[in-house]
Design a protein around this motif. Structure first.
Motif, short mmCIF file in Angstrom:
data_model
loop_
_atom_site.label_atom_id
_atom_site.label_comp_id
_atom_site.label_asym_id
_atom_site.label_seq_id
_atom_site.Cartn_x
_atom_site.Cartn_y
_atom_site.Cartn_z
N TYR A 1 0.95 -1.13 0.13
CA TYR A 1 0.01 0.04 0.02
C TYR A 1 0.71 1.32 0.00
O TYR A 1 0.31 2.18 -0.29
CB TYR A 1 -1.08 -0.07 1.15
CG TYR A 1 -2.23 -0.80 0.61
CD1 TYR A 1 -3.24 -0.35 -0.04
CD2 TYR A 1 -2.15 -2.18 0.78
CE1 TYR A 1 -4.45 -1.24 -0.33
CE2 TYR A 1 -3.17 -2.99 0.29
CZ TYR A 1 -4.27 -2.53 -0.36
OH TYR A 1 -5.41 -3.25 -0.71
N PHE B 1 0.75 1.63 -3.61
CA PHE B 1 -0.65 1.74 -4.31
C PHE B 1 -1.33 3.27 -3.71
O PHE B 1 -1.95 3.73 -4.76
CB PHE B 1 -1.70 0.91 -3.48
CG PHE B 1 -1.79 -0.46 -4.03
CD1 PHE B 1 -1.05 -0.84 -5.36
CD2 PHE B 1 -2.29 -1.46 -3.41
CE1 PHE B 1 -0.86 -2.21 -5.67
CE2 PHE B 1 -1.84 -2.76 -3.59
CZ PHE B 1 -1.55 -3.29 -4.82
N LYS C 1 -6.49 -0.56 -9.54
CA LYS C 1 -7.83 -1.21 -8.68
C LYS C 1 -8.15 -2.66 -9.14
O LYS C 1 -8.28 -3.33 -8.21
CB LYS C 1 -8.89 -0.18 -9.30
CG LYS C 1 -8.88 1.30 -8.64
CD LYS C 1 -9.98 1.83 -8.92
CE LYS C 1 -11.02 1.68 -8.29
NZ LYS C 1 -12.14 2.53 -8.26
N ILE D 1 -5.80 -4.47 -6.85
CA ILE D 1 -6.43 -4.39 -5.43
C ILE D 1 -7.39 -5.23 -5.24
O ILE D 1 -7.44 -5.96 -4.14
CB ILE D 1 -6.67 -2.83 -5.18
CG1 ILE D 1 -5.31 -2.12 -4.99
CG2 ILE D 1 -7.57 -2.80 -3.79
CD1 ILE D 1 -5.64 -0.47 -4.51
N GLU E 1 -6.24 -8.57 -4.90
CA GLU E 1 -5.42 -8.78 -3.57
C GLU E 1 -6.38 -9.04 -2.39
O GLU E 1 -6.06 -9.59 -1.54
CB GLU E 1 -4.31 -7.61 -3.38
CG GLU E 1 -3.22 -7.63 -4.34
CD GLU E 1 -2.25 -8.69 -4.62
OE1 GLU E 1 -2.71 -9.87 -3.84
OE2 GLU E 1 -1.67 -8.88 -5.55
N SER E 2 -7.31 -8.24 -2.62
CA SER E 2 -8.47 -8.37 -1.73
C SER E 2 -8.94 -9.73 -1.17
O SER E 2 -9.22 -10.24 -0.34
CB SER E 2 -9.80 -7.56 -1.95
OG SER E 2 -10.94 -7.77 -1.33
N ASN F 1 -3.96 -0.25 6.77
CA ASN F 1 -3.89 -1.43 6.04
C ASN F 1 -3.15 -2.58 6.85
O ASN F 1 -3.63 -3.49 6.40
CB ASN F 1 -3.20 -1.02 4.58
CG ASN F 1 -4.13 -0.48 3.83
OD1 ASN F 1 -5.02 -1.17 3.29
ND2 ASN F 1 -4.04 0.78 3.19
N ILE G 1 -10.30 5.12 -4.39
CA ILE G 1 -10.33 3.77 -4.25
C ILE G 1 -11.69 3.21 -4.33
O ILE G 1 -12.20 2.18 -4.90
CB ILE G 1 -9.83 3.07 -2.99
CG1 ILE G 1 -9.24 1.66 -3.30
CG2 ILE G 1 -10.57 3.29 -1.92
CD1 ILE G 1 -8.28 1.30 -2.12
N ASN H 1 -13.41 -3.38 -1.71
CA ASN H 1 -13.66 -2.11 -2.18
C ASN H 1 -14.83 -1.19 -1.50
O ASN H 1 -14.52 -0.05 -1.24
CB ASN H 1 -13.89 -1.95 -3.65
CG ASN H 1 -12.54 -1.88 -4.43
OD1 ASN H 1 -11.39 -2.19 -3.76
ND2 ASN H 1 -12.63 -2.25 -5.84
#
Ligand code: MN3
Ligand code: MN3
Length: 322
Positions: free
Chosen positions: A167, A170, A190, A193, A196-197, A261, A290, A317
């Motif tokens: 992060y 990012f 995005k 991300i 990765e989530s 994070n 984001i 998100n």
């Protein structure tokens, strides 16, 4: 049914599911499949040349250099090391998917570099990434755990890397996105991300399954190790952040975002937060960035296909909606 001999090579049977989360994660990840080549990065060229200061361009290049190193680590060593501890064949299949996407992530930064920069500049970025002491420290620290750690330690390392350490990089594209600049580059970030989530939630869930089986004493020991590691990585990340962001004056707000994070990473692992920082403390421009809905692509229709991830749903998100 015929007796299966011990040395028979077992075919993977998706009609017999040991853990529903393996199947749900496979479906989620395959639905959100994407490739860097589908994003029109060159549409950002005009902004890159006309609306970005040399300092901002350099920052962008360096953070993407750093992210390339970390996604290379995940694609080459990280997932391969986690796969050795898979508890069933579907988990291995999910990790295969994750490993390929890590290669897509790592390659995406090269697509961005290639579109925006001259060859000499690209070579400089890679030289920087291969020699920067703080970046090399975290990559080697995490890789050492991948090579020598226990099954649970490796999962902690992976979640810390993906839900926390990425992060500091990012932040830059999200900041520009919040200011309506470099939108296609941000689109790629995005997508990364979003992957990765799911990775962080899934690997965190697998960690929690193993963690529950430990004795209370073993749990306490592992927790101590985990928080020590997080603190060590945060200290290194502070220096990395100073080096990257002092020039543009964003260091403190990046550190807030990092602590926020880091707490998310702990949450993925089913652990208590370590820092007081919550979403309300993070720069709202970045939060807006984001939470901006993805714009260019119809293959986002799969996003809303939610599934239940138990209590550990993290780094979605939606969490960033304000
Ligand atoms: Mn990745
Ligand atoms: Mn990942």
């Amino acid at each position: 049914m015929a007796e299966v001999s011990k040395d028979s090579y077992q075919a993977i049977n998706w009609n017999h599911i040991e853990d529903e989360l393996d199947k749900a994660t496979w479906e989620k990840l395959t639905q959100q499949f994407w490739l860097d080549t589908r994003i029109p990065i060159s549409n950002d060229l005009r902004t890159w040349r006309g609306n970005m200061s040399p300092e901002e361009r350099e920052l962008m290049n360096l953070v993407f250099g750093g992210l390339t190193t970390l996604d290379t680590l995940q694609s080459q060593d990280g997932i391969a090391s986690l796969r050795k501890d898979a508890v069933n064949q579907k988990e291995e299949a999910v990790l295969n998917n994750i490993q390929f996407m890590e290669s897509v992530h790592a390659k995406s930064y090269s697509s961005i570099f290639e579109t925006l920069n001259e060859k000499a500049t690209i070579d400089e970025i890679f030289d920087w990434a291969d020699t920067n002491q703080y970046l090399q420290y975290k990559a080697n620290r995490i890789n050492d755990i991948y090579q020598n750690g226990s099954a649970l330690e490796k999962k902690v390392a992976s979640v810390f890397l993906e839900t926390f350490l990425f992060y500091s990089g990012f932040y830059t594209p999200l900041y520009f996105l919040g200011h309506n600049r470099m939108l296609n580059v941000a689109e790629i970030i995005k997508l990364i991300i979003r992957d990765e989530s799911v990775h962080g939630t899934y690997i965190g869930y697998k960690f929690q399954l193993g963690f529950k089986k430990l004795s209370e004493e073993e749990q306490t020991k592992l927790k101590e190790w985990m928080y020590d590691l997080l603190f060590e990585l945060y200290s290194n990340e502070e220096q990395y952040t100073h080096e990257l962001y002092d020039g543009v004056g964003w260091t403190e707000e990046v550190l807030t975002f990092l602590r926020y994070n880091a707490n998310k990473a702990l949450m993925n692992l089913g652990q208590e937060a370590m820092f007081p920082d919550g979403p309300e403390d993070v720069n709202s421009v970045v939060m807006n960035g984001i939470s901006t809905s993805t714009a260019n692509h119809d293959f986002f229709s799969g996003v809303g296909n939610g599934y239940l991830l138990g209590q550990v749903e993290a780094m979605d998100n939606d969490d960033y909606d304000i």
